[in-house]
Write an enzyme that holds these catalytic residues in place. Structure first.
Site, short mmCIF file in Angstrom:
data_model
loop_
_atom_site.label_atom_id
_atom_site.label_comp_id
_atom_site.label_asym_id
_atom_site.label_seq_id
_atom_site.Cartn_x
_atom_site.Cartn_y
_atom_site.Cartn_z
N GLY A 198 0.80 -2.02 3.30
CA GLY A 198 -0.54 -2.58 3.05
C GLY A 198 -1.56 -1.46 2.97
N GLY A 199 -2.29 -1.24 4.05
CA GLY A 199 -3.41 -0.30 4.07
C GLY A 199 -3.11 1.07 3.44
N HIS A 209 4.44 -14.12 2.56
CA HIS A 209 3.79 -13.13 3.45
C HIS A 209 3.18 -13.87 4.64
CE1 HIS A 209 1.10 -10.05 4.94
NE2 HIS A 209 1.82 -9.17 4.28
N ASN A 263 1.44 -3.45 -1.19
CA ASN A 263 0.81 -4.76 -1.24
C ASN A 263 -0.69 -4.52 -1.10
OD1 ASN A 263 -0.19 -7.31 -0.88
ND2 ASN A 263 0.95 -7.75 1.01
N TRP A 264 -1.40 -4.59 -2.21
CA TRP A 264 -2.83 -4.26 -2.21
C TRP A 264 -3.68 -5.38 -1.62
CZ3 TRP A 264 -3.53 -1.63 -7.73
CH2 TRP A 264 -2.77 -0.45 -7.77
N LYS A 265 -3.06 -6.52 -1.35
CA LYS A 265 -3.78 -7.67 -0.75
C LYS A 265 -5.09 -7.93 -1.52
CE LYS A 265 -1.42 -6.76 3.58
NZ LYS A 265 -1.41 -6.82 5.02
N GLU A 310 0.46 -13.58 6.03
CA GLU A 310 -0.95 -13.99 5.83
C GLU A 310 -1.02 -15.30 5.05
OE1 GLU A 310 -2.20 -10.21 4.25
OE2 GLU A 310 -1.94 -9.33 6.25
P1 13P Z 1 -0.14 -2.70 6.78
O1 13P Z 1 0.70 -1.63 6.14
O2 13P Z 1 -1.60 -2.56 6.47
O3 13P Z 1 0.16 -2.85 8.23
O4 13P Z 1 0.30 -4.09 6.08
C1 13P Z 1 1.63 -4.42 6.01
C2 13P Z 1 1.77 -5.60 5.11
O5 13P Z 1 1.35 -6.69 5.44
C3 13P Z 1 2.43 -5.39 3.81
O6 13P Z 1 2.72 -6.60 3.20
#
Ligand code: 13P
Length: 245
Positions: A226-227, A93, A8-10, A95
């Site tokens: 994510g990261g 998600h 998930n590149w956000k 967020e």
């Molecule tokens: P991180 O891997 O940065 O903790 O993020 C997880 C995430 O929200 C994936 O959707």
């Protein structure tokens, strides 16, 4: 079933970086015993999909609107994601639940819209730190599952405890085992036998260093990252830690 390793590149990367990241992942994907997925921002989806065309790495969106089309300034419809080359979409998600006030009911509508457009949804659930401290984690996640998933449900779930997202605090293997077993039980209770086949991804500070132990936990069907998904080498190292399905 093979595990799904999803990035998930956000809201990260400019166009050139996103295409380069996708190409870097595709270049190292040979021989990996997992399904691979990257979810760039919608603006980059078509270019990333084009860069990955014909290869082993699928592309997904990070959200979609519940309507097919219409007067919804700034929103993106599921058929548009599909048209741009997506085959998956992340929905609900934390967020989006927190920053955009998304409710279980809205996420259920979005899930229906995604499936209708031919996308496979990944529906996210997970408790806050306060809810866990109050011993409410199963209750919260149980309600989210009951409220966010349409019947029948064809997609994946991602269990992402909010306190583990972007914090470097990964849930312990015991936490993950307990929550994934609970989610499996809920899925089977709601969907019968079909509930056994639904992949349950874990998300929250997954890195190359902890991937093997998390992916080996029973009922873990993959990871939502994510990261660590923003570096091709790290993402591929996580994918290589997947359990053969
Ligand atoms: P991180 O891997 O940065 O903790 O993020 C997880 C995430 O929200 C994936 O959707």
């Amino acid at each position: 079933m093979r595990q799904l390793i999803a990035g998930n590149w956000k809201m990260n990367c400019l166009l050139q970086d996103a295409v380069a990241l996708a190409q870097g992942i595709a270049a190292g994907a040979d021989g990996i015993a997992a399904d691979l997925l990257v979810c760039p921002t919608a603006l980059h989806l078509a270019a990333v999909a084009q860069a990955l065309q014909g290869g082993a790495v699928a592309v997904g969106g990070q959200d979609c609107h519940q309507e097919k089309q219409g007067a919804h300034t700034g929103d993106i419809a599921a058929p548009m994601l599909r048209d741009a080359g997506a085959s998956w979409v992340i929905l609900g998600h934390s967020e989006r639940r927190q920053n955009h006030g998304e409710t279980d009911e809205l996420i259920r509508e979005k899930t229906l819209a995604a499936v209708d457009a031919g996308l496979t949804p990944i529906v996210c659930v997970g408790e806050t730190a306060d809810q866990r401290q109050g011993g409410q984690e199963t209750e919260v996640v149980g309600w989210q599952i009951a409220g966010s998933l349409p019947k029948p449900f064809t997609g994946a779930i991602a269990y992402e405890p909010i306190w583990a997202i972007g914090t470097g605090k990964t849930a312990t293997e015991q936490d993950v085992a307990m929550m994934h077993a609970f989610i499996r039980e809920e899925l089977v209770r709601q969907f019968g036998d079909a509930g056994h086949a639904i992949r349950i991804l874990y998300g929250g500070s997954v890195r190359a260093a902890n991937a093997a132990s998390l992916l080996a936990v029973p009922n873990v069907g993959g990871a939502l990252i994510g990261g660590a998904s923003l570096k091709a080498d790290e993402f591929l190292a996580i994918a290589r830690a997947a359990q053969p399905g």
